[in-house]
Write a protein that holds these residues in place. Sequence first.
Motif, mmCIF file in Angstrom:
data_model
loop_
_atom_site.group_PDB
_atom_site.id
_atom_site.type_symbol
_atom_site.label_atom_id
_atom_site.label_comp_id
_atom_site.label_asym_id
_atom_site.label_seq_id
_atom_site.Cartn_x
_atom_site.Cartn_y
_atom_site.Cartn_z
ATOM 1 N N ASP A 30 -87.676 -11.749 -59.938
ATOM 2 C CA ASP A 30 -88.403 -11.093 -60.987
ATOM 3 C C ASP A 30 -87.585 -11.006 -62.416
ATOM 4 N N LYS A 316 -79.471 -6.236 -64.738
ATOM 5 C CA LYS A 316 -80.524 -4.901 -64.754
ATOM 6 C C LYS A 316 -81.346 -5.368 -64.145
ATOM 7 N N ASP A 317 -82.693 -4.712 -63.940
ATOM 8 C CA ASP A 317 -83.509 -4.101 -63.035
ATOM 9 C C ASP A 317 -83.986 -3.138 -64.944
ATOM 10 N N CYS A 358 -81.127 -6.246 -60.049
ATOM 11 C CA CYS A 358 -82.127 -7.262 -58.962
ATOM 12 C C CYS A 358 -80.858 -8.416 -58.277
ATOM 13 N N SER A 394 -82.982 -3.187 -56.684
ATOM 14 C CA SER A 394 -84.129 -3.120 -56.127
ATOM 15 C C SER A 394 -85.224 -3.836 -55.831
ATOM 16 N N ASN A 395 -84.490 -5.383 -56.000
ATOM 17 C CA ASN A 395 -85.708 -6.406 -55.187
ATOM 18 C C ASN A 395 -85.036 -6.444 -53.322
#
Length: 659
Positions: A30, A316-317, A358, A394-395
Amino acid sequence: MNHSEEGKLTFGYRTNERFADIQLLRYRLDGFEQLSLLQKKLVYYLSKATLYGRDITFDQFGKYNLRIRKMLEVVYTDLTIPRDTEDFRALEVYLKRVWFSNGIYHHYGSEKFVPAFSADYLRSVLRQVEATKLPLRSGETVDEMCDELFPIIFDQTILPKRVNKADGADLIQTSACHFYDGVTQQEAEDFYANQKKQEGQTSTPVSYGLNTTLVKRDGVIEEETWKVGGRYGNAISYIVYWLEKAAAVAENEQQQRVISLLIKYYQTGDLLVFNDYCIEWVSEHEGRIDFVNGFIEVYGDPLGLKGSWEGIVEYKDMEATKRTQTISQNAQWFEDHSPVDPRFRKPQVKGVTANAICAAMLGGDEYPSTAIGINLPNADWIRAAHGSKSITISNITDAYNKAAHGNGFKEEFVIDQKTLALIEQYGDRCDDLHTDLHECLGHGSGQLLPGTDPDALKAYGNTIEEARADLFGLYYMADEKLVELGLMPNLEAYKSHYYSYLMNGLMTQLIRITPGHQIEEAHMRNRALIAHWCYEQGGEVVQLVEHKGKTYVHITDYMALRQLFARLLAEIQRIKSEGDYEAARQLVERYAVKVDAHLHAEVLERYQKLDLAPYKGFINPMLVPVLDEQGNIADIQVNYSESYVEQMLRYSSEYATLI
């Protein structure tokens, strides 16, 4: 497996690809489309460098892994071999497990796989395939190859474990990992003790033995360095090639310097250069793209010295990073209020940074099974003097969470509806927060006393370190400071994680243990140590109760449990800070290793009825360059269509460097 359904996504994460005890998931990139072309190219080049380390990991995890993998792949892809037989289907499952674990040993439990096909079957089909495709040595026949490799595959008494940690055994000679050749545990320990003695006391030591194979030839013990022109040189040359391309599109000068130092380290094998690389890597914060690439974690070595090769590329998210940066910005407060002896606290916490990221590509020891959080570098003195970087992926955690919802696991093992509702409401958020606290603050907290050898805890070091980081996070989960910082919604939410953690450490992680076996893996030992210590030391605070013939965890006083975490954290920090080997051994052997056979059988029976796979792993996305009319990269597209088998066979062909 229904081949027509391969690659189909369910809820965007779960695939229909399942075998043995494995469920394959996908992670989404994403926000990737929002990266600039230069950033996309950087991710692509770093991803190629990540995938070219695959064969190194296979070889490190077992001397015969690469030849066995190649041999089985030749059989699997030969269309003349009948596929609709029990033996072939069993061979397919075995090969899928070999791919998943980077070798013939379970990626978590470390025990050797038991083939469900016969040696006679494998020999017969090997005689049918084209011999030139097989990994035959010069002048070797197919039968001679079988005679060498079949005992490794079929005889469970020969090299039965990749990593053996049984107290009292020679951990090197009873482990199949390929970091040592011809040496005993005592010889290896003496070799590195002598290296440290020759260097003398220094505040900036190197990580002795991190990037070498220790071999004994003609009575002489020496190291073979993993570098360009050395051991694994061909694979490393490809890694360097793609790192050089990455350096040319770096986001800033510091990032370019970091990549250049890594290249220099790979070219020289010099651990002083590795120290320089780690220091510069820790100080690079401006770029959105980052990576881990190299010989990093030492869990695969029973002595905790040798680094398994791993790679991860990340960006980076930005939204989730707000949470992790709040933690890192308050690192000094957490250090100052830690319940450990003030002598063991850092008076000044330096350079602690934390990002939610991510993952864009996984490789080596991070693929297909990967960590959900990482804190590096591992050298204590670099952490103290220059800081550390922590990431929460996070993903990956999102994929795990979505795959777990509604599968019936919590309903089966959580004691009552009130606790279940608490976990449903706050569980995912608390899991992510504990990972952040573990990686960002836990590993980065505390300090060794002057003169303490960072390797003093030997085989118990990994378990103690993971327990230290977990306990740091557990203690602060219930602190009002987290509510004040907006990281926790209220002072009740932490209970969801306390319950889940104790349930896992006392009961549910046993689904990953073969009946009759003990706990071996460092993270599992860490959780068992914490849970069983609290169960034994806490009186009535933590109980195992029976209801309708089933065992459940019951916590009577959550704040008293927090104080137990504080007591144990104080002791474990003392053990690490002072290098108290015997105390570490006593704690681990008493609380972290043994399995209650009766409870184990019950947990396995209850879990089996849920029809779930206890282990999850990931299929990487494909990053596909789009070229303009001049042949230059105009874009990088993300493709999620590749199946597990297609990916593994492609990797074995495209990234084959050592066989």
